[in-house]
Write an enzyme that holds these catalytic residues in place. Structure first.
Site, PDB file in Angstrom:
ATOM      1  N   ASP A  17       0.823  -1.212   0.000  1.00 28.67           N
ATOM      2  CA  ASP A  17       0.000   0.000   0.000  1.00 28.67           C
ATOM      3  C   ASP A  17       0.857   1.263   0.000  1.00 28.67           C
ATOM      4  O   ASP A  17       1.981   1.264   0.508  1.00 28.67           O
ATOM      5  CB  ASP A  17      -0.931  -0.023   1.220  1.00 28.67           C
ATOM      6  CG  ASP A  17      -2.078   0.964   1.077  1.00 28.67           C
ATOM      7  OD1 ASP A  17      -2.409   1.340  -0.070  1.00 28.67           O
ATOM      8  OD2 ASP A  17      -2.650   1.358   2.114  1.00 28.67           O
ATOM      9  N   ASN A  65     -11.104  -2.780  -4.980  1.00 29.08           N
ATOM     10  CA  ASN A  65     -10.374  -1.794  -5.795  1.00 29.08           C
ATOM     11  C   ASN A  65     -11.082  -1.441  -7.106  1.00 29.08           C
ATOM     12  O   ASN A  65     -10.712  -0.463  -7.766  1.00 29.08           O
ATOM     13  CB  ASN A  65      -8.935  -2.253  -6.079  1.00 29.08           C
ATOM     14  CG  ASN A  65      -8.018  -2.173  -4.883  1.00 29.08           C
ATOM     15  OD1 ASN A  65      -7.109  -2.991  -4.709  1.00 29.08           O
ATOM     16  ND2 ASN A  65      -8.223  -1.188  -4.008  1.00 29.08           N
TER      17      ASN A  65
HETATM   18  C1  IPE Z   1      -5.310  -2.760  -0.033  1.00 22.79           C
HETATM   19  O1  IPE Z   1      -5.016  -1.428  -0.238  1.00 22.79           O
HETATM   20  C2  IPE Z   1      -5.383  -3.481  -1.341  1.00 22.79           C
HETATM   21  C3  IPE Z   1      -4.107  -3.688  -2.019  1.00 22.79           C
HETATM   22  C4  IPE Z   1      -2.929  -3.348  -1.572  1.00 22.79           C
HETATM   23  C5  IPE Z   1      -4.204  -4.362  -3.290  1.00 22.79           C
HETATM   24  P1  IPE Z   1      -6.152  -0.330  -0.369  1.00 22.79           P
HETATM   25  O2  IPE Z   1      -5.474   0.968  -0.568  1.00 22.79           O
HETATM   26  O3  IPE Z   1      -7.157  -0.739  -1.364  1.00 22.79           O
HETATM   27  O4  IPE Z   1      -6.832  -0.404   1.081  1.00 22.79           O
HETATM   28  P2  IPE Z   1      -7.777   0.620   1.836  1.00 22.79           P
HETATM   29  O5  IPE Z   1      -8.815   1.071   0.862  1.00 22.79           O
HETATM   30  O6  IPE Z   1      -6.912   1.760   2.286  1.00 22.79           O
HETATM   31  O7  IPE Z   1      -8.334  -0.149   2.991  1.00 22.79           O
HETATM   32  C1  IPE Z   2      -1.623   0.231  -3.284  1.00 25.13           C
HETATM   33  O1  IPE Z   2      -1.422   1.606  -3.357  1.00 25.13           O
HETATM   34  C2  IPE Z   2      -1.868  -0.397  -4.628  1.00 25.13           C
HETATM   35  C3  IPE Z   2      -3.244  -0.872  -4.806  1.00 25.13           C
HETATM   36  C4  IPE Z   2      -4.194  -0.818  -3.921  1.00 25.13           C
HETATM   37  C5  IPE Z   2      -3.564  -1.437  -6.100  1.00 25.13           C
HETATM   38  P1  IPE Z   2      -2.632   2.606  -3.361  1.00 25.13           P
HETATM   39  O2  IPE Z   2      -3.047   2.865  -4.763  1.00 25.13           O
HETATM   40  O3  IPE Z   2      -3.726   2.157  -2.462  1.00 25.13           O
HETATM   41  O4  IPE Z   2      -1.918   3.905  -2.757  1.00 25.13           O
HETATM   42  P2  IPE Z   2      -2.508   4.892  -1.689  1.00 25.13           P
HETATM   43  O5  IPE Z   2      -2.922   4.073  -0.502  1.00 25.13           O
HETATM   44  O6  IPE Z   2      -3.663   5.599  -2.316  1.00 25.13           O
HETATM   45  O7  IPE Z   2      -1.356   5.790  -1.368  1.00 25.13           O
HETATM   46 MG    MG Z   3      -4.118   2.413  -0.486  1.00 29.40          MG
END
Ligand code: IPE
Ligand code: IPE
Ligand code: MG
Length: 237
Positions: A17, A65
């Site tokens: 993340d 997602n």
């Molecule tokens: C968790 O990250 C999913 C992945 C890393 C694929 P998210 O960014 O989607 O999680 P939330 O929304 O902050 O809980």
């Molecule tokens: C994790 O990074 C990747 C996926 C969830 C696919 P994010 O896209 O959630 O990045 P932040 O949390 O918005 O910084």
């Molecule tokens: Mg995230």
């Protein structure tokens, strides 16, 4: 280290993340963060393999997602398609590649690459790398519940014969041991519907470091901390 109480974790799972925030900090589009994140993933697989980890599981795209913009979702899917070839071709590292998550909503090209990757690497004996795409822990459990319901309704299984072990073997992680260490980068202290059944006794490690900045040193720090933790498993030790 003399105060280690655990051996190396067999199975390490990652919630990758913070890519969006990494890009934002640099004035770049979120997708640039995902591109960098894919590089980090490829590097980390080598590091894990060098350390001697047997199973590594990565959360690449959750069932939640899909709520993101069409632009971001298609960029993520495209990156997965692009990176799978390299992942599959880890011939020297002897990596066995697997995927978990529902394939119904994925593109035919991505599904084809996933299938090819699994087929090509099936007999490799090195680390097992599992990538979770369109994966949700609850979805995994519901799919297993449906399988067991089918076996029962077809007369192959009696309700009383459904054990925790049997149910575990119906999950998408069927042949993968439970998670020992789960690492989440990016500062959030939550599981976000990752391997919720499989982490029932995992040690959890949260770091503010964003995924794109996570390197071998950070990995070693997490593993070192894991090795000093008393897992106890409900015992009074
Ligand atoms: C968790 O990250 C999913 C992945 C890393 C694929 P998210 O960014 O989607 O999680 P939330 O929304 O902050 O809980
Ligand atoms: C994790 O990074 C990747 C996926 C969830 C696919 P994010 O896209 O959630 O990045 P932040 O949390 O918005 O910084
Ligand atoms: Mg995230």
């Amino acid at each position: 280290m003399s105060n280690n109480v655990n051996a190396l974790p067999r199975h390490v799972a990652f919630i990758m993340d913070g890519n969006g925030r990494w890009a934002k900090k640099r004035g770049l589009p979120r997708t640039a963060g995902h591109r960098e994140g894919a590089k980090v993933l490829r590097r980390l697989i080598r590091d894990l393999s060098d350390i001697g980890i047997e199973y590594a599981t990565f959360y690449a795209f959750s069932t939640e997602n899909w709520k993101r913009s069409d632009e971001e979702v298609s960029a993520l899917m495209k990156l997965l398609e692009e990176n799978l070839d390299d992942l599959v071709n880890y011939e020297n590292e002897n990596i066995r590649l697997r995927f978990i998550g529902g394939r119904e909503r994925l593109s035919p090209l991505l599904c084809e690459k996933m299938q090819k990757g699994e087929d090509k690497s099936r007999d490799r004996t090195g680390m097992t790398v599992t990538i979770a795409i369109n994966y949700g822990g609850r979805d995994d459990i519901v799919r297993a519940a449906k399988k067991s319901a089918e076996l029962i309704s077809e007369g192959y299984l009696k309700p009383d014969d459904l054990t925790e072990d049997l149910f575990t073997s119906m999950l998408q992680t069927e042949d993968i041991p439970p998670v020992d260490l789960m690492i989440r980068t990016g500062g959030e202290i939550r599981i976000s519907n990752f391997l919720i059944w499989q982490i029932s006794y995992a040690e959890l490690y949260f770091t503010d470091t964003l995924w794109c900045d996570f390197g071998k040193k950070d990995l070693e720090k997490a593993i070192d901390e894991y090795m000093t933790r008393n897992r106890r498993y409900g015992d009074a030790r």
